[in-house]
Design a protein around this motif. Structure first.
Motif, mmCIF file in Angstrom:
data_model
loop_
_atom_site.group_PDB
_atom_site.id
_atom_site.type_symbol
_atom_site.label_atom_id
_atom_site.label_comp_id
_atom_site.label_asym_id
_atom_site.label_seq_id
_atom_site.Cartn_x
_atom_site.Cartn_y
_atom_site.Cartn_z
ATOM 1 N N HIS A 75 0.777 -1.231 0.000
ATOM 2 C CA HIS A 75 0.000 0.000 0.000
ATOM 3 C C HIS A 75 0.813 1.288 0.000
ATOM 4 O O HIS A 75 0.333 2.318 -0.493
ATOM 5 C CB HIS A 75 -0.921 0.012 1.223
ATOM 6 C CG HIS A 75 -1.799 -1.184 1.341
ATOM 7 N ND1 HIS A 75 -2.682 -1.565 0.343
ATOM 8 C CD2 HIS A 75 -1.934 -2.120 2.332
ATOM 9 C CE1 HIS A 75 -3.325 -2.665 0.725
ATOM 10 N NE2 HIS A 75 -2.883 -3.021 1.920
ATOM 11 N N ASP A 76 2.022 1.274 0.534
ATOM 12 C CA ASP A 76 2.762 2.520 0.756
ATOM 13 C C ASP A 76 3.828 2.835 -0.285
ATOM 14 O O ASP A 76 4.272 3.978 -0.381
ATOM 15 C CB ASP A 76 3.418 2.496 2.143
ATOM 16 C CG ASP A 76 2.390 2.603 3.269
ATOM 17 O OD1 ASP A 76 1.432 3.373 3.113
ATOM 18 O OD2 ASP A 76 2.539 1.910 4.298
ATOM 19 N N PRO A 157 3.226 -2.512 -6.692
ATOM 20 C CA PRO A 157 2.491 -2.033 -5.515
ATOM 21 C C PRO A 157 1.285 -1.203 -5.926
ATOM 22 O O PRO A 157 1.194 -0.733 -7.066
ATOM 23 C CB PRO A 157 3.532 -1.182 -4.776
ATOM 24 C CG PRO A 157 4.466 -0.723 -5.847
ATOM 25 C CD PRO A 157 4.538 -1.856 -6.834
ATOM 26 N N GLN A 158 0.355 -1.037 -5.013
ATOM 27 C CA GLN A 158 -0.844 -0.225 -5.233
ATOM 28 C C GLN A 158 -1.644 -0.704 -6.453
ATOM 29 O O GLN A 158 -2.220 0.085 -7.191
ATOM 30 C CB GLN A 158 -0.480 1.257 -5.373
ATOM 31 C CG GLN A 158 0.139 1.827 -4.108
ATOM 32 C CD GLN A 158 0.322 3.328 -4.155
ATOM 33 O OE1 GLN A 158 0.237 3.956 -5.202
ATOM 34 N NE2 GLN A 158 0.588 3.921 -2.999
ATOM 35 N N THR A 159 -1.667 -2.024 -6.643
ATOM 36 C CA THR A 159 -2.554 -2.634 -7.641
ATOM 37 C C THR A 159 -3.264 -3.796 -6.977
ATOM 38 O O THR A 159 -2.763 -4.374 -6.004
ATOM 39 C CB THR A 159 -1.784 -3.147 -8.880
ATOM 40 O OG1 THR A 159 -0.871 -4.192 -8.476
ATOM 41 C CG2 THR A 159 -1.012 -2.025 -9.560
ATOM 42 N N TRP A 160 -4.416 -4.154 -7.506
ATOM 43 C CA TRP A 160 -5.187 -5.266 -6.927
ATOM 44 C C TRP A 160 -6.088 -5.857 -7.986
ATOM 45 O O TRP A 160 -6.874 -5.150 -8.628
ATOM 46 C CB TRP A 160 -6.026 -4.754 -5.751
ATOM 47 C CG TRP A 160 -6.895 -5.781 -5.087
ATOM 48 C CD1 TRP A 160 -6.523 -7.012 -4.636
ATOM 49 C CD2 TRP A 160 -8.289 -5.660 -4.778
ATOM 50 N NE1 TRP A 160 -7.584 -7.664 -4.073
ATOM 51 C CE2 TRP A 160 -8.694 -6.856 -4.136
ATOM 52 C CE3 TRP A 160 -9.229 -4.644 -4.968
ATOM 53 C CZ2 TRP A 160 -10.001 -7.076 -3.713
ATOM 54 C CZ3 TRP A 160 -10.532 -4.855 -4.544
ATOM 55 C CH2 TRP A 160 -10.911 -6.061 -3.919
ATOM 56 N N GLU A 161 -5.968 -7.167 -8.188
ATOM 57 C CA GLU A 161 -6.842 -7.877 -9.119
ATOM 58 C C GLU A 161 -8.099 -8.297 -8.356
ATOM 59 O O GLU A 161 -8.110 -9.307 -7.663
ATOM 60 C CB GLU A 161 -6.104 -9.062 -9.731
ATOM 61 C CG GLU A 161 -4.911 -8.640 -10.585
ATOM 62 C CD GLU A 161 -4.327 -9.779 -11.380
ATOM 63 O OE1 GLU A 161 -5.011 -10.252 -12.317
ATOM 64 O OE2 GLU A 161 -3.201 -10.193 -11.079
ATOM 65 N N ASP A 162 -9.117 -7.502 -8.488
ATOM 66 C CA ASP A 162 -10.356 -7.605 -7.719
ATOM 67 C C ASP A 162 -11.097 -8.908 -8.042
ATOM 68 O O ASP A 162 -11.509 -9.121 -9.187
ATOM 69 C CB ASP A 162 -11.228 -6.390 -8.047
ATOM 70 C CG ASP A 162 -12.497 -6.328 -7.215
ATOM 71 O OD1 ASP A 162 -12.780 -7.286 -6.471
ATOM 72 O OD2 ASP A 162 -13.211 -5.307 -7.317
ATOM 73 N N PRO A 163 -11.295 -9.793 -7.041
ATOM 74 C CA PRO A 163 -12.020 -11.046 -7.291
ATOM 75 C C PRO A 163 -13.501 -10.825 -7.568
ATOM 76 O O PRO A 163 -14.199 -11.747 -8.009
ATOM 77 C CB PRO A 163 -11.815 -11.850 -6.003
ATOM 78 C CG PRO A 163 -11.564 -10.825 -4.958
ATOM 79 C CD PRO A 163 -10.824 -9.709 -5.639
ATOM 80 N N TRP A 286 -7.410 -1.042 -6.468
ATOM 81 C CA TRP A 286 -6.680 -0.918 -5.201
ATOM 82 C C TRP A 286 -7.121 0.329 -4.435
ATOM 83 O O TRP A 286 -7.301 0.278 -3.221
ATOM 84 C CB TRP A 286 -5.169 -0.861 -5.467
ATOM 85 C CG TRP A 286 -4.409 -0.422 -4.249
ATOM 86 C CD1 TRP A 286 -4.017 -1.195 -3.196
ATOM 87 C CD2 TRP A 286 -4.005 0.912 -3.921
ATOM 88 N NE1 TRP A 286 -3.391 -0.432 -2.248
ATOM 89 C CE2 TRP A 286 -3.374 0.866 -2.666
ATOM 90 C CE3 TRP A 286 -4.113 2.148 -4.577
ATOM 91 C CZ2 TRP A 286 -2.841 2.010 -2.046
ATOM 92 C CZ3 TRP A 286 -3.590 3.284 -3.964
ATOM 93 C CH2 TRP A 286 -2.966 3.201 -2.715
ATOM 94 N N ARG A 287 -7.282 1.430 -5.135
ATOM 95 C CA ARG A 287 -7.703 2.669 -4.474
ATOM 96 C C ARG A 287 -9.042 2.476 -3.769
ATOM 97 O O ARG A 287 -9.233 2.920 -2.632
ATOM 98 C CB ARG A 287 -7.810 3.824 -5.485
ATOM 99 C CG ARG A 287 -6.475 4.491 -5.778
ATOM 100 C CD ARG A 287 -6.644 5.711 -6.653
ATOM 101 N NE ARG A 287 -7.613 6.649 -6.085
ATOM 102 C CZ ARG A 287 -7.362 7.471 -5.078
ATOM 103 N NH1 ARG A 287 -6.174 7.453 -4.496
ATOM 104 N NH2 ARG A 287 -8.278 8.303 -4.642
ATOM 105 N N ALA A 288 -9.959 1.811 -4.437
ATOM 106 C CA ALA A 288 -11.262 1.549 -3.820
ATOM 107 C C ALA A 288 -11.098 0.649 -2.593
ATOM 108 O O ALA A 288 -11.781 0.836 -1.578
ATOM 109 C CB ALA A 288 -12.192 0.898 -4.838
ATOM 110 N N LEU A 289 -10.183 -0.300 -2.674
ATOM 111 C CA LEU A 289 -9.929 -1.218 -1.555
ATOM 112 C C LEU A 289 -9.390 -0.470 -0.347
ATOM 113 O O LEU A 289 -9.903 -0.599 0.768
ATOM 114 C CB LEU A 289 -8.932 -2.289 -1.999
ATOM 115 C CG LEU A 289 -8.452 -3.278 -0.937
ATOM 116 C CD1 LEU A 289 -9.560 -4.252 -0.579
ATOM 117 C CD2 LEU A 289 -7.213 -4.034 -1.436
ATOM 118 N N VAL A 290 -8.353 0.341 -0.563
ATOM 119 C CA VAL A 290 -7.673 0.997 0.555
ATOM 120 C C VAL A 290 -8.486 2.161 1.121
ATOM 121 O O VAL A 290 -8.232 2.622 2.234
ATOM 122 C CB VAL A 290 -6.257 1.442 0.113
ATOM 123 C CG1 VAL A 290 -6.296 2.788 -0.604
ATOM 124 C CG2 VAL A 290 -5.292 1.476 1.284
#
Length: 344
Positions: A75-76, A157-163, A286-290
């Motif tokens: 995240h950072d 970093p700061q990426t996320w593959e949304d399930p 990722w932004r929506a997640l964090v």
């Protein structure tokens, strides 16, 4: 680049200064190269701190800035590699086009090694640890003629593959991890190293029904980086490399009794522009997640630098997380079985 993506990178950018002399840096680098028993290891802009015992389930590699503040590599660390400010004067904005943007890559697995190291997305501060399956540490098999991983392997970093997000092209949902990166540069990196990479293309791997993108990139400091600007350059200048990459991902789980992996787009690599759009999309997820706009599903979003995140914690809270982990000790032996060759 979207303004939203740029603002996120700027907000979460860590300003760090190298406090070591040139001679000290050389000594530190030599010590780290000789032995992984070094308690602190200097990376480009970050340090790592080892806890627990290597080759055991309690091993963790935590990240911190050069001034000693603990951070989450998930995240950072900014997605975009920004130019460092000098003497507290903000750096000038890059005049490069989107296709020339450099990204930060967190190296999880060095080339030619077998231990499946990964960012622990469900633990506070997301240290790197060795993955486990059914209570046993995971190692990738040596599938002839490849020894372990055939590139430096890691994540953006700061990426996320949304399930919960179905890919419109492959009709598969994300695998719940940061997006993976294969650095095809010539340098063998170390676990926890943060490098700046040029994105060249992307492969759509489908892992047990989940979308698992593999970004192909090269370390910006690599001597070949100036000659490799897109996936076709790789095909021309590194004959057989892309084919070996597809073959590796297709078969690497077969020795564990799993079926071969499948791919979107008939296993063809998509170009750099396509890859950049996928990266931008996973950054928005990722932004929506964090920002707590998505169900975390067990992901730990604790961070110390994302100013607009409700999960942001204090320096003291972050220190407590690390200090609660087992103290760093001697490495455990690795089973000789890891060195076995498989012919599949």
């Amino acid at each position: 680049m979207s303004a939203l993506m740029l603002r996120s990178s700027v907000r979460c950018l860590v300003t760090v200064f190298d406090t070591f002399s040139a001679s000290s840096r050389k000594v530190i680098a030599q010590a780290a190269a000789v032995s992984h028993q070094c308690y602190f290891r200097k990376t480009m802009h970050y340090q790592t701190e080892q806890r627990g015992h290597q080759n055991s389930p309690d091993y963790r590699l935590y990240f911190k800035t050069s001034d000693g503040k603990y951070i989450s590599p998930f995240h950072d660390i900014p997605l975009i590699a920004e130019t460092e400010p000098e003497n507290d004067v903000p750096a000038k904005k890059s005049k490069k086009s989107e296709s020339e943007v450099l990204y930060n890559m967190v190296v999880e697995v060095p080339r030619w090694s077998n231990a499946k190291m990964e960012i622990a997305i469900k633990e506070p501060l997301n240290p790197i640890k060795q993955d486990e399956k059914k209570g046993k540490l995971r190692y990738v098999a040596n599938i002839f003629p490849h020894k372990g991983y055939i590139w430096n392997y890691g994540a953006l970093p700061q990426t996320w593959e949304d399930p919960g997000q179905k890919d419109k092209e492959t009709n598969c949902c994300g695998d719940n991890d940061p997006i993976d990166v294969c650095d095809i540069g010539t340098q063998v990196c170390s676990t926890g190293q943060v490098i700046q990479v040029k994105v060249l293309g992307i492969l759509a791997m489908i892992d047990e029904g989940e979308m698992d993108w593999k970004v192909i990139a090269i370390n910006a400091e690599d001597p070949d980086a100036k000659n490799l600007n897109n996936i076709e350059d790789v095909r021309k200048n590194r004959p057989g490399h892309l084919e070996a990459t597809v073959e590796w991902f297709r078969k690497y789980k077969v020795p564990d009794g799993k079926p071969e992996n499948k791919f979107g787009f008939n296993g063809e690599f998509k170009d750099k522009d396509f890859a950049v759009e996928i990266i931008k999309s996973t950054h928005e997820h990722w932004r929506a997640l964090v920002q707590k706009q998505k169900n975390t599903g067990g992901i730990d979003c604790k961070n110390t630098l994302c100013c607009d995140s409700p999960w942001r914690c204090t320096t003291d809270e972050a220190r407590e997380v690390v200090q609660s982990a087992p103290a760093f000790g001697s490495a455990h032996p690795v089973s000789p079985e890891v060195e076995k060759w498989h012919f599949v």
